[in-house]
Write a protein that holds these residues in place. Sequence first.
Motif, mmCIF file in Angstrom:
data_model
loop_
_atom_site.group_PDB
_atom_site.id
_atom_site.type_symbol
_atom_site.label_atom_id
_atom_site.label_comp_id
_atom_site.label_asym_id
_atom_site.label_seq_id
_atom_site.Cartn_x
_atom_site.Cartn_y
_atom_site.Cartn_z
ATOM 1 N N ILE A 280 0.801 -1.197 -0.053
ATOM 2 C CA ILE A 280 0.206 -0.212 0.037
ATOM 3 C C ILE A 280 0.897 1.292 0.019
ATOM 4 C CG2 ILE A 280 -1.765 -1.182 1.089
ATOM 5 C CD1 ILE A 280 -0.976 0.372 3.692
ATOM 6 N N SER A 281 2.380 1.230 -0.170
ATOM 7 C CA SER A 281 2.882 2.298 0.097
ATOM 8 C C SER A 281 2.639 3.270 -0.993
ATOM 9 C CB SER A 281 4.751 1.990 0.060
ATOM 10 O OG SER A 281 4.669 1.109 -1.135
ATOM 11 N N PRO A 282 2.448 2.919 -2.249
ATOM 12 C CA PRO A 282 1.984 4.072 -3.177
ATOM 13 C C PRO A 282 0.867 4.563 -3.072
ATOM 14 C CG PRO A 282 2.813 1.940 -4.417
ATOM 15 C CD PRO A 282 2.445 1.707 -3.031
ATOM 16 N N VAL A 283 -0.264 3.909 -2.394
ATOM 17 C CA VAL A 283 -1.502 4.506 -1.887
ATOM 18 C C VAL A 283 -1.291 5.645 -0.880
ATOM 19 C CG1 VAL A 283 -3.855 4.041 -1.258
ATOM 20 C CG2 VAL A 283 -2.670 2.648 -2.832
ATOM 21 N N MET A 284 -0.427 5.189 -0.193
ATOM 22 C CA MET A 284 -0.168 6.231 1.009
ATOM 23 C C MET A 284 0.496 7.265 0.577
ATOM 24 S SD MET A 284 0.908 3.438 4.307
ATOM 25 C CE MET A 284 1.065 4.943 5.487
ATOM 26 N N ILE A 285 1.516 7.260 -0.041
ATOM 27 C CA ILE A 285 2.135 8.376 -0.673
ATOM 28 C C ILE A 285 1.102 9.231 -1.509
ATOM 29 C CG2 ILE A 285 3.738 9.113 -2.533
ATOM 30 C CD1 ILE A 285 5.237 6.632 -1.890
ATOM 31 N N GLY A 286 0.142 8.767 -2.098
ATOM 32 C CA GLY A 286 -0.999 9.646 -2.818
ATOM 33 C C GLY A 286 -1.932 10.103 -1.842
ATOM 34 N N VAL A 287 -2.223 9.553 -0.909
ATOM 35 C CA VAL A 287 -3.180 9.967 0.069
ATOM 36 C C VAL A 287 -2.561 11.191 0.946
ATOM 37 C CG1 VAL A 287 -4.412 9.790 2.278
ATOM 38 C CG2 VAL A 287 -4.471 7.975 0.547
ATOM 39 N N ALA A 288 -1.136 11.077 1.343
ATOM 40 C CA ALA A 288 -0.483 12.219 1.998
ATOM 41 C C ALA A 288 -0.367 13.344 0.930
ATOM 42 C CB ALA A 288 0.991 11.541 2.227
ATOM 43 N N ILE A 289 -0.179 13.133 -0.129
ATOM 44 C CA ILE A 289 -0.009 14.238 -1.009
ATOM 45 C C ILE A 289 -1.430 15.138 -1.216
ATOM 46 C CG2 ILE A 289 0.181 15.001 -3.476
ATOM 47 C CD1 ILE A 289 2.372 12.956 -3.792
ATOM 48 N N ALA A 290 -2.649 14.232 -1.169
ATOM 49 C CA ALA A 290 -3.820 14.850 -1.382
ATOM 50 C C ALA A 290 -4.291 15.645 0.054
ATOM 51 C CB ALA A 290 -4.916 13.644 -1.552
ATOM 52 N N VAL A 291 -3.728 15.000 1.147
ATOM 53 C CA VAL A 291 -4.227 15.556 2.648
ATOM 54 C C VAL A 291 -3.360 17.070 2.761
ATOM 55 C CG1 VAL A 291 -3.870 15.338 4.903
ATOM 56 C CG2 VAL A 291 -4.834 13.431 3.671
ATOM 57 N N LYS A 292 -2.248 16.763 2.216
ATOM 58 C CA LYS A 292 -1.470 18.253 2.417
ATOM 59 C C LYS A 292 -2.133 19.373 1.579
ATOM 60 C CE LYS A 292 2.265 20.239 3.907
ATOM 61 N NZ LYS A 292 2.238 20.364 5.579
ATOM 62 N N LEU A 293 -2.417 18.964 0.146
ATOM 63 C CA LEU A 293 -2.856 19.987 -0.921
ATOM 64 C C LEU A 293 -4.368 20.477 -0.465
ATOM 65 C CD1 LEU A 293 -1.557 18.367 -4.130
ATOM 66 C CD2 LEU A 293 -0.405 20.236 -2.846
ATOM 67 N N SER A 294 -5.083 19.657 0.339
ATOM 68 C CA SER A 294 -6.482 19.998 0.588
ATOM 69 C C SER A 294 -6.644 21.034 1.604
ATOM 70 C CB SER A 294 -7.176 18.714 1.010
ATOM 71 O OG SER A 294 -6.826 18.211 2.226
ATOM 72 N N SER A 295 -5.733 21.250 2.460
ATOM 73 C CA SER A 295 -5.850 22.093 3.534
ATOM 74 C C SER A 295 -4.618 22.247 4.527
ATOM 75 C CB SER A 295 -7.058 21.762 4.567
ATOM 76 O OG SER A 295 -6.642 20.501 5.336
ATOM 77 N N THR A 296 -4.161 23.439 4.948
ATOM 78 C CA THR A 296 -3.296 23.539 5.872
ATOM 79 C C THR A 296 -3.251 22.537 6.999
ATOM 80 O OG1 THR A 296 -4.135 25.345 6.843
ATOM 81 C CG2 THR A 296 -2.949 26.151 5.007
ATOM 82 N N GLY A 297 -2.107 22.425 7.375
ATOM 83 C CA GLY A 297 -1.962 21.409 8.591
ATOM 84 C C GLY A 297 -0.958 19.922 8.348
ATOM 85 N N PRO A 298 -0.587 19.475 9.355
ATOM 86 C CA PRO A 298 0.113 18.232 9.088
ATOM 87 C C PRO A 298 -0.438 17.073 8.377
ATOM 88 C CG PRO A 298 -0.721 18.295 11.200
ATOM 89 C CD PRO A 298 -1.150 19.569 10.709
ATOM 90 N N VAL A 299 0.150 16.389 7.805
ATOM 91 C CA VAL A 299 -0.245 15.350 6.957
ATOM 92 C C VAL A 299 -1.052 14.075 8.003
ATOM 93 C CG1 VAL A 299 0.379 13.161 5.622
ATOM 94 C CG2 VAL A 299 1.120 15.330 5.034
#
Length: 456
Positions: A280-299
């Motif tokens: 799932i590491s590719p999925v986690m990287i994708g989710v981390a990027i989406a979380v970071k771009l969606s709003s300010t704050g930590p991943v």
Amino acid sequence: MPTSLLSGRSRLPLFSLVIMDIAIALGCAELSEYIRFGNHATHYVNVMAIQALLVVVFSFLCEVYSPWRGRKLIERLSRVFAAWLLSFMTLFAILVLTKTSAQYSRIWLLIWGVGGIFMALLTRFVLYRILMSIRRRGRNTRHVLVIGEGRNFEAMRAYFSKDNSLGFRLQHVIEHHNNEQALAELQQYLAENKSFDECWLCIPFNKNSLLQPVLFTLRHSTANIRYMPGLQDLPLLNHSITKVGDFLTLDISCSPMDNSNAFIKRVSDILFASLILLLISPVMIGVAIAVKLSSTGPVFFRQYRHGASGKQVKVYKFRSMKVHKEGEGKVTQATKGDPRVTKVGTFIRRTSLDELPQFINVLQGRMSIVGPRPHALAHNEYYKDLVESYMKRHKVKPGITGLAQVRGFRGETDTLDKMQRRVECDLEYINNWSLWLDIRIIIGTVFKGFMNPNAY
């Protein structure tokens, strides 16, 4: 009393079962080689020997070789499955760690693993069914003298009158109306030189004054004597008998994760979590990027939860809400249409993708893949006095998924009844834990546990 397998009370010798497992392991390995390579088999003797040894070791750890009289067939087969699965998982881990996995055919290993587990289960199933059939005809049976009264006594009497496949037959029943009559009937029964294998005392706790006189009357008998006081009305959790120093204790509420169980649980967690994180590491990287771009704050969202034995542990999740502050000691559950939840957060909460970082917690030893879901500390303080045995769910490590989640009790618990049902599932899991149950829950999570409309 006859002593043969068909007519006596013996069980298959341990040595025979060990030899049978070794034969299955080596035989399936050879057959798998022939299926994979035909007449050009390479004979991986060293790997075969290691796996045969491992399956015997794990069979001892999983209590496969313990007597199964009185136990249900599904329980015995689940132990066999767990032992064989762990043996192959450990073998694969050894090959990877020694960097020798490339020397062996993966197809052969897969055929061998599936075939070996199937043959082990099939052999045990046939063996047990034959033995159950023999016992239904009155052979290989232990004859039981029963003394008791009350609801538990009547339930036990009805249960063993219907089906004798468990290997017990009620030879004589003494109903305890009063001490003198019961003792007189017991003395007469013993005076007639009636032989029996076991004596069950089904006497309630509040009427145990008969115990000492009965035990004195039976002092010359070599039969097994068991006390069945009737514990159905007590909140039991992983109950058993334990010796502490020179004293025997009836364990009413204990953790199942002791000794070999803890080792098996930890090994399976490490193996499964490592494999899943790799996938799932590719999925986690994708989710981390989406979380970071969606709003300010930590991943990542970090929060303390109660772990095993009630100790606080730090749990990771992908952040699904906008950064906000709450009052001290207060945690507000997410509700439908909650404005704090981001658009990305709504998606990852509904699909449980926000839970993926917790596989890191599993490798750290703070969590397990399967177990009661960790609640916020404030929720534990609130519900511990409202839901019976609520804090007993913390006898084991919290899990990424659990029996409650597979059964649909996840997401918002806006009523006391919802939390009650979730806790009941958690306690049922703890009381019936096995590696096979963990695997069933993982499979159930894959098919129906990720998407849930109750997760806001």
